[in-house]
Scaffold this motif. Structure first.
Motif, PDB file in Angstrom:
ATOM      1  N   ILE A 188       0.857  -1.199   0.000  1.00 48.66           N
ATOM      2  CA  ILE A 188       0.000   0.000   0.000  1.00 48.66           C
ATOM      3  C   ILE A 188       0.888   1.243   0.000  1.00 48.66           C
ATOM      4  O   ILE A 188       1.870   1.317   0.757  1.00 48.66           O
ATOM      5  CB  ILE A 188      -0.907   0.091   1.258  1.00 48.66           C
ATOM      6  CG1 ILE A 188      -1.652  -1.228   1.542  1.00 48.66           C
ATOM      7  CG2 ILE A 188      -1.906   1.232   1.114  1.00 48.66           C
ATOM      8  CD1 ILE A 188      -2.647  -1.147   2.709  1.00 48.66           C
ATOM      9  N   PHE A 189       0.514   2.211  -0.824  1.00 50.42           N
ATOM     10  CA  PHE A 189       1.154   3.529  -0.770  1.00 50.42           C
ATOM     11  C   PHE A 189       0.182   4.507  -0.133  1.00 50.42           C
ATOM     12  O   PHE A 189      -0.962   4.623  -0.576  1.00 50.42           O
ATOM     13  CB  PHE A 189       1.541   4.015  -2.180  1.00 50.42           C
ATOM     14  CG  PHE A 189       2.607   3.158  -2.804  1.00 50.42           C
ATOM     15  CD1 PHE A 189       3.926   3.261  -2.379  1.00 50.42           C
ATOM     16  CD2 PHE A 189       2.299   2.230  -3.797  1.00 50.42           C
ATOM     17  CE1 PHE A 189       4.924   2.457  -2.929  1.00 50.42           C
ATOM     18  CE2 PHE A 189       3.278   1.424  -4.352  1.00 50.42           C
ATOM     19  CZ  PHE A 189       4.595   1.540  -3.910  1.00 50.42           C
ATOM     20  N   GLU A 190       0.633   5.186   0.911  1.00 48.60           N
ATOM     21  CA  GLU A 190      -0.217   6.131   1.648  1.00 48.60           C
ATOM     22  C   GLU A 190       0.491   7.487   1.695  1.00 48.60           C
ATOM     23  O   GLU A 190       1.643   7.574   2.079  1.00 48.60           O
ATOM     24  CB  GLU A 190      -0.482   5.592   3.064  1.00 48.60           C
ATOM     25  CG  GLU A 190      -1.060   6.586   4.060  1.00 48.60           C
ATOM     26  CD  GLU A 190      -2.393   7.215   3.622  1.00 48.60           C
ATOM     27  OE1 GLU A 190      -3.301   6.473   3.228  1.00 48.60           O
ATOM     28  OE2 GLU A 190      -2.495   8.462   3.679  1.00 48.60           O
ATOM     29  N   ARG A 191      -0.239   8.529   1.349  1.00 46.73           N
ATOM     30  CA  ARG A 191       0.410   9.855   1.268  1.00 46.73           C
ATOM     31  C   ARG A 191       0.696  10.451   2.652  1.00 46.73           C
ATOM     32  O   ARG A 191       1.615  11.232   2.819  1.00 46.73           O
ATOM     33  CB  ARG A 191      -0.423  10.808   0.434  1.00 46.73           C
ATOM     34  CG  ARG A 191      -1.710  11.171   1.090  1.00 46.73           C
ATOM     35  CD  ARG A 191      -2.469  12.293   0.474  1.00 46.73           C
ATOM     36  NE  ARG A 191      -3.610  12.486   1.348  1.00 46.73           N
ATOM     37  CZ  ARG A 191      -4.733  13.048   1.008  1.00 46.73           C
ATOM     38  NH1 ARG A 191      -4.895  13.513  -0.184  1.00 46.73           N
ATOM     39  NH2 ARG A 191      -5.697  13.167   1.874  1.00 46.73           N
ATOM     40  N   ARG A 192      -0.108  10.092   3.650  1.00 48.97           N
ATOM     41  CA  ARG A 192       0.091  10.694   4.977  1.00 48.97           C
ATOM     42  C   ARG A 192       1.197   9.988   5.732  1.00 48.97           C
ATOM     43  O   ARG A 192       1.604   8.885   5.372  1.00 48.97           O
ATOM     44  CB  ARG A 192      -1.187  10.565   5.812  1.00 48.97           C
ATOM     45  CG  ARG A 192      -2.295  11.459   5.312  1.00 48.97           C
ATOM     46  CD  ARG A 192      -3.465  11.426   6.283  1.00 48.97           C
ATOM     47  NE  ARG A 192      -4.549  12.238   5.767  1.00 48.97           N
ATOM     48  CZ  ARG A 192      -5.813  11.852   5.691  1.00 48.97           C
ATOM     49  NH1 ARG A 192      -6.178  10.661   6.120  1.00 48.97           N
ATOM     50  NH2 ARG A 192      -6.730  12.666   5.216  1.00 48.97           N
ATOM     51  N   SER A 193       1.608  10.616   6.854  1.00 52.98           N
ATOM     52  CA  SER A 193       2.567   9.909   7.701  1.00 52.98           C
ATOM     53  C   SER A 193       1.825   8.867   8.530  1.00 52.98           C
ATOM     54  O   SER A 193       0.593   8.869   8.598  1.00 52.98           O
ATOM     55  CB  SER A 193       3.335  10.870   8.591  1.00 52.98           C
ATOM     56  OG  SER A 193       2.661  12.063   8.755  1.00 52.98           O
ATOM     57  N   ARG A 235       3.016   9.529  -1.943  1.00 54.98           N
ATOM     58  CA  ARG A 235       1.793   9.976  -2.628  1.00 54.98           C
ATOM     59  C   ARG A 235       1.778   9.478  -4.074  1.00 54.98           C
ATOM     60  O   ARG A 235       2.753   9.683  -4.806  1.00 54.98           O
ATOM     61  CB  ARG A 235       1.746  11.513  -2.629  1.00 54.98           C
ATOM     62  CG  ARG A 235       0.538  12.090  -3.336  1.00 54.98           C
ATOM     63  CD  ARG A 235       0.661  13.595  -3.465  1.00 54.98           C
ATOM     64  NE  ARG A 235       0.573  14.260  -2.186  1.00 54.98           N
ATOM     65  CZ  ARG A 235      -0.557  14.772  -1.677  1.00 54.98           C
ATOM     66  NH1 ARG A 235      -1.668  14.684  -2.368  1.00 54.98           N
ATOM     67  NH2 ARG A 235      -0.541  15.367  -0.513  1.00 54.98           N
ATOM     68  N   CYS A 236       0.679   8.852  -4.432  1.00 55.42           N
ATOM     69  CA  CYS A 236       0.507   8.479  -5.832  1.00 55.42           C
ATOM     70  C   CYS A 236       0.092   9.741  -6.579  1.00 55.42           C
ATOM     71  O   CYS A 236      -0.889  10.392  -6.204  1.00 55.42           O
ATOM     72  CB  CYS A 236      -0.558   7.388  -5.955  1.00 55.42           C
ATOM     73  SG  CYS A 236      -1.005   7.043  -7.650  1.00 55.42           S
ATOM     74  N   THR A 237       0.852  10.094  -7.615  1.00 60.59           N
ATOM     75  CA  THR A 237       0.531  11.337  -8.336  1.00 60.59           C
ATOM     76  C   THR A 237      -0.103  11.066  -9.698  1.00 60.59           C
ATOM     77  O   THR A 237      -0.557  11.995 -10.355  1.00 60.59           O
ATOM     78  CB  THR A 237       1.789  12.211  -8.517  1.00 60.59           C
ATOM     79  OG1 THR A 237       2.781  11.410  -9.167  1.00 60.59           O
ATOM     80  CG2 THR A 237       2.309  12.728  -7.190  1.00 60.59           C
ATOM     81  N   VAL A 260     -22.704  11.575   1.481  1.00 58.73           N
ATOM     82  CA  VAL A 260     -22.741  12.503   2.610  1.00 58.73           C
ATOM     83  C   VAL A 260     -22.973  11.684   3.897  1.00 58.73           C
ATOM     84  O   VAL A 260     -23.506  10.575   3.839  1.00 58.73           O
ATOM     85  CB  VAL A 260     -23.811  13.606   2.412  1.00 58.73           C
ATOM     86  CG1 VAL A 260     -23.462  14.467   1.206  1.00 58.73           C
ATOM     87  CG2 VAL A 260     -25.214  13.023   2.262  1.00 58.73           C
ATOM     88  N   PRO A 261     -22.574  12.215   5.068  1.00 59.78           N
ATOM     89  CA  PRO A 261     -22.490  11.330   6.250  1.00 59.78           C
ATOM     90  C   PRO A 261     -23.782  11.113   7.035  1.00 59.78           C
ATOM     91  O   PRO A 261     -23.732  10.547   8.113  1.00 59.78           O
ATOM     92  CB  PRO A 261     -21.468  12.060   7.133  1.00 59.78           C
ATOM     93  CG  PRO A 261     -21.530  13.483   6.740  1.00 59.78           C
ATOM     94  CD  PRO A 261     -21.940  13.519   5.307  1.00 59.78           C
ATOM     95  N   PHE A 262     -24.947  11.480   6.500  1.00 61.12           N
ATOM     96  CA  PHE A 262     -26.137  11.549   7.358  1.00 61.12           C
ATOM     97  C   PHE A 262     -26.868  10.235   7.595  1.00 61.12           C
ATOM     98  O   PHE A 262     -27.826  10.209   8.348  1.00 61.12           O
ATOM     99  CB  PHE A 262     -27.087  12.631   6.826  1.00 61.12           C
ATOM    100  CG  PHE A 262     -26.389  13.945   6.728  1.00 61.12           C
ATOM    101  CD1 PHE A 262     -25.991  14.608   7.877  1.00 61.12           C
ATOM    102  CD2 PHE A 262     -26.045  14.478   5.507  1.00 61.12           C
ATOM    103  CE1 PHE A 262     -25.288  15.796   7.806  1.00 61.12           C
ATOM    104  CE2 PHE A 262     -25.350  15.671   5.428  1.00 61.12           C
ATOM    105  CZ  PHE A 262     -24.965  16.332   6.577  1.00 61.12           C
ATOM    106  N   PHE A 263     -26.436   9.174   6.964  1.00 56.69           N
ATOM    107  CA  PHE A 263     -26.988   7.865   7.343  1.00 56.69           C
ATOM    108  C   PHE A 263     -25.932   7.075   8.115  1.00 56.69           C
ATOM    109  O   PHE A 263     -26.150   5.916   8.463  1.00 56.69           O
ATOM    110  CB  PHE A 263     -27.460   7.074   6.107  1.00 56.69           C
ATOM    111  CG  PHE A 263     -28.832   6.474   6.268  1.00 56.69           C
ATOM    112  CD1 PHE A 263     -29.122   5.594   7.314  1.00 56.69           C
ATOM    113  CD2 PHE A 263     -29.849   6.789   5.404  1.00 56.69           C
ATOM    114  CE1 PHE A 263     -30.377   5.056   7.474  1.00 56.69           C
ATOM    115  CE2 PHE A 263     -31.126   6.256   5.556  1.00 56.69           C
ATOM    116  CZ  PHE A 263     -31.382   5.388   6.593  1.00 56.69           C
ATOM    117  N   GLY A 264     -24.783   7.682   8.339  1.00 56.39           N
ATOM    118  CA  GLY A 264     -23.711   6.968   9.048  1.00 56.39           C
ATOM    119  C   GLY A 264     -23.322   5.693   8.310  1.00 56.39           C
ATOM    120  O   GLY A 264     -23.059   4.664   8.931  1.00 56.39           O
ATOM    121  N   GLN A 265     -23.269   5.749   6.969  1.00 58.79           N
ATOM    122  CA  GLN A 265     -23.047   4.505   6.222  1.00 58.79           C
ATOM    123  C   GLN A 265     -21.783   4.510   5.358  1.00 58.79           C
ATOM    124  O   GLN A 265     -21.447   3.484   4.769  1.00 58.79           O
ATOM    125  CB  GLN A 265     -24.261   4.209   5.327  1.00 58.79           C
ATOM    126  CG  GLN A 265     -25.427   3.623   6.107  1.00 58.79           C
ATOM    127  CD  GLN A 265     -25.120   2.265   6.694  1.00 58.79           C
ATOM    128  OE1 GLN A 265     -24.705   1.353   6.009  1.00 58.79           O
ATOM    129  NE2 GLN A 265     -25.307   2.126   8.000  1.00 58.79           N
TER     130      GLN A 265
END
Ligand SMILES: Cc1cc2nc3c(=O)[nH]c(=O)nc-3n(C[C@H](O)[C@H](O)[C@H](O)COP(=O)(O)OP(=O)(O)OC[C@H]3O[C@@H](n4cnc5c(N)ncnc54)[C@H](O)[C@@H]3O)c2cc1C
Length: 455
Positions: A33-38, A132-134, A310-315
């Protein structure tokens, strides 16, 4: 399947990436896996640290299949229902489901991410952080990866690449340039900001622990989800512009005034309200639909990269984890015939991710406005009474989405039929005792078929 032969490359070690990687490595593939964050386990990042997620049946099923759920009980907080806070500070509790078991579970995004990262690495998944994958060459599978520290870029040739890189997916952006790629992106006119209600000491919660708290105010709302350390992770949802909007809240005094007028019972619980408010940026929310999700057997999108909601069904993550469940079922059926797996995956998932995307937008109106309405609360009671009498026939829409693994598209269709029935049955009454059970029986038996049990 040819275990061990293919190396599968994932972009993104957020929530879906490591869960998918875990299932792949257990099936004999090499996974990187390549992940951009630390790495959030070593360096404190602000990556949604204070946001909590509500995990429910679909997510629990996937985490259980991965053998992780039972070990997570000390980092979750069950929420049995919504606690509504009226402007007068009056409280109304509305249970989510019919039984003790029908709860949703509050978990910090960071805690969940750490469990997943640890589990994936423990089984041999190679996760490279700050990478980071660019870009990607969709014809060859070559991806460009930039080291975020040194800025050096290299090309990595990949047999199979899966984009778990979230709603701003770089892989999806590359697909966008292909002919006949369908794409829609719809922003809400609302933004959100993270706030905190600290513990009142000794890890005690300042409000009822086992509830999702909502301050519904018609055009906007505040919610609070319990953390295991006694604090609450809160989110203020507000229009970007206009009256009662983020645009109006530009100074500490305007924020304080706004809270005093709209959430008076919260002000004393948030001693750092204004500092907190200005420390966090305003997030935006959007629905993304696209297709196709794959390029031959070489590249696939999964999770928010394919279908941000959008997060309104928590799904959002429940749906993403369910993607993993279906993906593994298809992989077990077809083996490493990637094009076949990817095609079948999209065929089975797209209709359902489109449905939950629409349901999530609808649920925003319910949460910020209708939950405060007396008639709405009465209808919820009737729903539960009908479910108690016809448990295989009449299951409330919220429960179908949250406590079952019924395909979202079926939950949506049945929800429309049930809504119409409820409107008719509740018309002119405000006590369960006055419900016309004969009519209810006739309607339910004529219009609803028994639900398949969740497998
Ligand atoms: C306010 C809010 C509340 C929410 N509440 C809930 C909830 O209660 N329940 C629920 O189920 N869902 C909820 N969600 C949705 C949930 O957060 C998402 O569905 C989920 O995080 C998607 O997981 P993912 O792995 O697909 O993407 P992400 O979690 O976004 O992970 C993507 C990862 O890819 C990395 N990445 C991105 N681009 C690159 C690149 N170019 N190169 C390398 N790495 C890259 C990112 O750094 C990140 O780590 C909520 C979302 C929001 C915004």
């Amino acid at each position: 399947m040819n275990p061990g032969r293919d190396t599968i490359t994932l972009v993104g070690a957020g929530l879906n990436g490591p869960l998918l990687a875990l299932g792949l490595i257990r099936r004999g593939f090499n996974v990187q896996i390549f992940e951009r964050r630390s790495d959030m386990r070593r360096i404190a990042t602000s990556a949604g640290r204070s946001i909590n997620l509500a995990i429910s049946t679909r997510g629990i099923h996937a985490l259980s299949q991965a053998g992780l759920w039972s070990g997570m009980q000390n980092i979750i907080n069950p929420m049995k229902g919504r606690m509504m806070h009226a402007l007068s500070s009056e409280l109304t509790f509305q249970p989510y489901g019919k039984a003790e078991a029908e709860v949703i579970n509050s978990i910090s995004r960071a805690d969940l991410n750490i469990v997943l990262l640890n589990a994936a690495e423990a089984e041999g998944v190679r996760i490279s952080f700050e990478q980071r994958c660019t870009g990607i060459n969709l014809k060859t599978g070559d991806i460009q990866v930039r080291d975020e520290q040194s800025g050096a870029t290299r090309t990595v040739n990949c047999r199979v690449v899966i984009g778990c890189d979230g709603s701003a997916s770089v892989l999806r952006n590359a697909m966008l340039k292909r002919v006949r790629f369908n794409f829609s992106q719809q922003y809400l006119d609302y933004g959100y900001r993270e706030l905190t209600i600290p513990s009142v000491g000794n890890g005690e919660h300042a409000l009822e622990t086992n509830a999702l708290h909502i301050w519904p105010r018609g055009n906007f709302m505040l919610i609070a989800l319990p953390n295991i350390d006694g604090s609450f992770a809160c989110i203020l949802f507000l229009p970007f512009e206009g009256a009662d909007s983020f645009a109006q809240l530009s100074s500490p005094s305007s924020v304080m005034e706004f809270f005093k007028s709209n959430f008076p019972d919260v002000v004393s619980l948030m001693p750092n309200l204004t500092d907190n408010f200005f420390a966090n940026p305003t997030g935006s929310m959007m629905t993304i639909k696209c297709s196709p999700w794959h390029v031959e057997g070489r590249c696939l999108l999964l999770g928010d990269a394919a279908h941000a909601i959008v997060p309104f069904f928590g799904q959002g993550i429940n749906c993403g984890f369910e993607d993993c469940t279906y993906f593994f079922e298809l992989l077990d059926r077809y083996g490493a015939d990637w094009e076949r797996v990817f095609t079948a995956f999209e065929a089975v998932r797209k209709i359902n991710t489109d449905a939950i995307a629409d349901l999530a937008v609808e649920n925003f109106v319910e949460m910020r406005d209708r939950v405060a309405d007396r008639r709405f609360l009465f209808r919820k009671k009737v729903e539960l009474a009908l479910e108690a009498k016809y448990p295989r026939l009449f299951v409330p829409k919220y429960a179908m989405v949250t406590f079952h693994r019924i395909p979202y598209s079926i939950a949506m269709k049945r929800g429309i039929v049930q809504e119409r029935m409820l409107a008719e049955l509740c018309d002119g009454i405000d006590r369960i005792e006055d419900l016309d059970w004969k009519k209810a029986d006739r309607m339910i038996r004529n219009e609803l078929t028994p639900l398949e049990p969740d497998s």
